[in-house]
Design a protein around this motif. Structure first.
Motif, short mmCIF file in Angstrom:
data_model
loop_
_atom_site.label_atom_id
_atom_site.label_comp_id
_atom_site.label_asym_id
_atom_site.label_seq_id
_atom_site.Cartn_x
_atom_site.Cartn_y
_atom_site.Cartn_z
N UNK A 44 -61.31 37.00 -10.20
CA UNK A 44 -60.72 37.71 -9.79
C UNK A 44 -59.94 38.06 -11.40
N UNK A 45 -60.62 38.00 -12.18
CA UNK A 45 -60.97 37.83 -13.72
C UNK A 45 -61.07 39.17 -14.32
N UNK A 65 -53.18 38.80 -2.53
CA UNK A 65 -51.74 38.13 -3.04
C UNK A 65 -51.86 37.97 -4.68
N UNK A 66 -51.03 37.14 -5.62
CA UNK A 66 -49.96 37.68 -6.37
C UNK A 66 -50.92 38.07 -7.53
N UNK A 67 -52.13 37.62 -7.60
CA UNK A 67 -53.12 37.37 -9.43
C UNK A 67 -54.24 38.52 -8.43
N UNK A 70 -52.03 41.96 -9.84
CA UNK A 70 -51.74 41.71 -10.63
C UNK A 70 -53.15 42.40 -11.67
N UNK A 71 -54.29 41.72 -11.16
CA UNK A 71 -55.81 42.48 -11.31
C UNK A 71 -55.85 43.85 -10.88
N UNK A 72 -55.12 44.17 -9.87
CA UNK A 72 -55.33 45.75 -9.68
C UNK A 72 -54.56 46.72 -10.12
N UNK A 73 -53.19 46.13 -11.14
CA UNK A 73 -52.80 47.11 -12.79
C UNK A 73 -54.03 47.74 -13.27
N UNK A 86 -64.44 40.99 -4.47
CA UNK A 86 -64.52 39.26 -4.13
C UNK A 86 -62.91 38.54 -4.53
N UNK A 87 -62.09 39.13 -3.49
CA UNK A 87 -61.10 38.30 -2.85
C UNK A 87 -61.31 38.91 -1.32
N UNK A 88 -62.45 39.30 -0.84
CA UNK A 88 -62.24 39.24 0.71
C UNK A 88 -63.46 38.63 1.20
#
Length: 106
Positions: A44-45, A65-67, A70-73, A86-88
């Motif tokens: 998630x980086x 989630x918040x992290x 932020x990365x979706x920006x 990667x978060x699913x």
């Protein structure tokens, strides 16, 4: 194994059998689905595993989630249904999941 369909920007579909417990990104990489770069390896980086979750699956995949938000920006052309794959996590409830890939990864 749950089936996941990845739809490339040009409409090409790739339906794979995904192991439960891995991420949607890991399943794509393991099955050589084009369009998922996964530069950070799932930490998630970055936003190179960005996908658009099909509207019928948004509730089941949950909200970022918040992290992740932020990365979706940094994602190319984020939308309301954008997620980092990667978060699913793949579960049996995601059998039939459909995600679409952006034209390019940010």
């Amino acid at each position: 194994m749950p089936k996941i369909t990845y739809i490339e920007y040009n409409g090409t579909e790739h339906t794979i059998d995904a192991e439960e417990g891995v991420s949607v990104m890991e399943a794509a990489v393991k099955n050589m689905v084009p369009g998922i770069d996964a530069d950070c390896g799932g930490a998630c980086a970055c936003a190179t595993c960005h996908v658009y979750v099909d509207e019928t699956w948004r509730e089941k995949t949950g909200k970022p989630e918040s992290m992740e938000e932020s990365m979706l920006d940094f994602a190319a052309e984020p939308k309301e249904n954008s997620r980092l794959s990667c978060q699913i996590k793949v579960t049996s409830t995601l059998d039939g999941l459909i995600v679409r890939l952006p034209e390019f990864q940010g």
